[in-house]
Design an enzyme around this catalytic site. Sequence first.
Site, short mmCIF file in Angstrom:
data_model
loop_
_atom_site.label_atom_id
_atom_site.label_comp_id
_atom_site.label_asym_id
_atom_site.label_seq_id
_atom_site.Cartn_x
_atom_site.Cartn_y
_atom_site.Cartn_z
N CYS A 64 14.54 0.64 28.00
CA CYS A 64 14.17 0.09 26.70
C CYS A 64 13.18 0.86 26.00
O CYS A 64 12.00 0.84 26.64
CB CYS A 64 13.88 -1.52 26.78
SG CYS A 64 13.50 -2.03 24.95
N CYS A 115 14.55 1.64 17.33
CA CYS A 115 15.22 1.69 18.86
C CYS A 115 15.36 3.03 19.18
O CYS A 115 15.94 3.89 19.20
CB CYS A 115 16.83 1.36 18.54
SG CYS A 115 17.64 0.82 20.18
#
Length: 328
Positions: free
Chosen positions: A91, A248
């Site tokens: 992530c 992201c």
Amino acid sequence: MVVTFTRTVQVIDSHTGGHPTRVILGGLPPLAGSSVKAKRDDFRERYDGLRAALLHEPRGHAAMVGAILVPSHDADFGAFFISTYVYLDMCGHGTMGLAKTLAAVSQIEVGDGERRFTLETPAGIVTVGIEAERGRVIGIHIENVGCHVLERDIEIDVPGLGRIPTDIAYGGGRFAIVDAASLGWPIRPDTTSDLCHKGAAIKAALNARPHRAGTEAVASVLFHEDLGPRHARHLVVLEANKFDRSPCGTGTSARLALLHDRGRLAIGEAFTAEGVLATRFDCRIERVTGSGRDLRVHPSIRGNAFITAFSNLVVEEGDPLAGGFLCR
Ligand code: PYC
């Protein structure tokens, strides 16, 4: 009054480009396994209920992502990422939140200049750099795991939406990449619910295709609106009620691999990814390794994270919603 807590967990919350990261620092049971991935699998096997207790309402919300720090034999730190619906092998925004948290609790000393460390994640080892001026963090960058294109030029029939052109690429997770602008779908704060439903429908249609053995499912849909040759707005949809507030990190990495594959982004060229809240990641491809099917693009993604809370999460004995809940 008597209040009894059955669990107390120490967390530090931050946001990266608007997206939350909850770093769990203490209060969890020891995990078995020699690698971070093995420890993550042990957590999933034996303690998955804790994921909901820590991230779901009433202590969290649908967009929450957590990072659990664990020891690593192969890197300076180890961590795995939990989220409200699934486990993330890597992530990007969460790694920036973790880096800021490690600096905030003096696990990493920052002064002037850059401090680098390695982080073992279930996807592999990433390198993280914290840039500081007089002890203040001014930027955090990640050199992500190798990224690559998985499927090019797909057209998928999506109920209610028609035929949608897309490509699938890996950036630490599997993303379907869709040009929202060419479909007439603007990316704005007031279109996120609509795009979430569209993204969830595209993901479901892609994952309903008969799969080749061993092919993993698409985890998210990255919608993009190109604002220049190397500048785009991104909205990553994870679920029908969950989108990434930041540009992201892993989704942008997948996009960089696709742009490189298309001959639209060379090694070292700057690329700006902007989120729906106009927060930005500065990106580039650092190097490319391998060739043909083994070609891997190694992107760097730079942003920053900001601390929002130092807390003790508690579970009170007798709470009927102790395990957490989410409504769609
Ligand atoms: O920044 O890589 C990322 C990410 C994945 C899911 C939410 N954020």
